[in-house]
Design an enzyme around this catalytic site. Sequence first.
Site, PDB file in Angstrom:
ATOM      1  N   TYR A 141     -14.187   5.397  -2.270  1.00  0.00           N
ATOM      2  CA  TYR A 141     -14.969   5.305  -3.498  1.00  0.00           C
ATOM      3  C   TYR A 141     -16.374   5.887  -3.325  1.00  0.00           C
ATOM      4  CZ  TYR A 141     -11.719   2.265  -6.050  1.00  0.00           C
ATOM      5  OH  TYR A 141     -10.645   1.748  -6.730  1.00  0.00           O
ATOM      6  N   LYS A 190      -4.172   0.847   7.678  1.00  0.00           N
ATOM      7  CA  LYS A 190      -3.146   1.872   7.893  1.00  0.00           C
ATOM      8  C   LYS A 190      -3.486   2.516   9.241  1.00  0.00           C
ATOM      9  CE  LYS A 190       0.389   4.404   6.569  1.00  0.00           C
ATOM     10  NZ  LYS A 190       1.756   3.868   6.385  1.00  0.00           N
ATOM     11  N   ASP A 222       1.374  -0.465   3.548  1.00  0.00           N
ATOM     12  CA  ASP A 222       2.677  -0.269   2.888  1.00  0.00           C
ATOM     13  C   ASP A 222       3.558  -1.501   3.066  1.00  0.00           C
ATOM     14  OD1 ASP A 222       2.697   0.379   5.597  1.00  0.00           O
ATOM     15  OD2 ASP A 222       4.107   2.052   5.409  1.00  0.00           O
ATOM     16  N   ASP A 246      -7.946  -2.394  -4.170  1.00  0.00           N
ATOM     17  CA  ASP A 246      -7.797  -2.081  -5.590  1.00  0.00           C
ATOM     18  C   ASP A 246      -6.317  -2.106  -5.972  1.00  0.00           C
ATOM     19  OD1 ASP A 246      -8.479  -1.137  -8.219  1.00  0.00           O
ATOM     20  OD2 ASP A 246      -7.864   0.870  -7.594  1.00  0.00           O
ATOM     21  N   ASP A 250      -3.927  -5.338  -8.092  1.00  0.00           N
ATOM     22  CA  ASP A 250      -3.165  -5.146  -9.336  1.00  0.00           C
ATOM     23  C   ASP A 250      -1.729  -5.603  -9.110  1.00  0.00           C
ATOM     24  OD1 ASP A 250      -5.293  -3.936 -10.767  1.00  0.00           O
ATOM     25  OD2 ASP A 250      -3.911  -2.527 -11.731  1.00  0.00           O
TER      26      ASP A 250
END
Length: 358
Positions: A141, A190, A222, A246, A250
């Site tokens: 970001y 990751k 993942d 983020d 969701d």
Amino acid sequence: MYKIACLPGDGIGVEIIPQAVKAIEAISKKYGYEFHFTEAYVGGAALDAVGVPLPEETLKLCKESDAVLLGAIGGPKWDNLPVHLRPEGASLLPLRKELGLYANLRPVVLYDALLDASTLKKEVIAGCDIMVIRELTGGLYFGEKKREKTERGQIAVDTLVYSTEEIERIARLGFETARKRNKKLCSVDKANVLESSRLWRETVTDLAKEYPDVELKHMYVDNCAMQLVRWPKQFDVIVTENTFGDILTDQASMISGSLGMLASASIGGKVALYEPSHGSAPDIAGQKKANPLAAILSAAMMLRYSFNLEIEAQEIEQAVVRVLDKGYRTPDIMQKGCTLVNTEEMGDKVADEILRAR
Ligand code: IPM
Ligand code: MG
């Protein structure tokens, strides 16, 4: 007296924020605290009104307040503006950065009344209570961005940067939070591919020595996405970097029945900011269909984290539980046999419950 900067923003933001204000005002009426709200423009609304997405006065107001209550930012009307004007990148992100809000807390809680509201199976989500801690002022970001023309088109670059210091402070909050809950921390990265994730994992592992009472687990992002829908009850506290947080929040919101249930607190600086985790939902904006509960629950988090009013925060949360138990539902969580209400009516029901409870 508590000074609250109130920034409804765009889309459903202007519909849900007044409902959160009602809940705080009900608390005020009942306990005699004085909350002073000052409204200001932000995002697309600010662009339309004064030509910039984050006006100086808005930033100043936030810095001089005791807390900020924010609705949502962005919408199709402003999607094609140049980067320096686009509401998300030019108002919400600088606001988070300017206020030093490096940690975003998103509680994923399933209320019993909503067991059937989710598309996930009951037995999978029953009793879920997860705190996701998302790093908020670093990573993709905020890393350097660039575009270059090539012979056949362009290349675009986003940079994923994290320093030891940034990782350590968010991880520390993860450990401290886990310590006050069920003492289980899952750090998501990751590290099999990304260098920033390898530093993330090393730093979290080092810090774990200070928290022998907290059980630490590392998980690839993942795998975490899969585990969240396979068996979410394995999680207590999750800590992760900005972009992963983020996306995962969701996804995790479906454990609580709807994205419209997911509150959030952005903390770390002098003034904290409270905003629902959902966006401006342009598809339903202006139709009184939006679920105000994420905004109302964010207001509860404000009482808890900024004003240290724990009992009053719980009072708002319990009012939400009772309203749901009585069967009132906005369209996103509607179930057979329940009573459909609009945004405002839902806000009124919660405020009434707060006032009615002894
Ligand atoms: C969120 C939102 C924002 C984000 C957008 C609106 C920039 O999706 O708070 O999760 O990506 O942080
Ligand atoms: Mg998001």
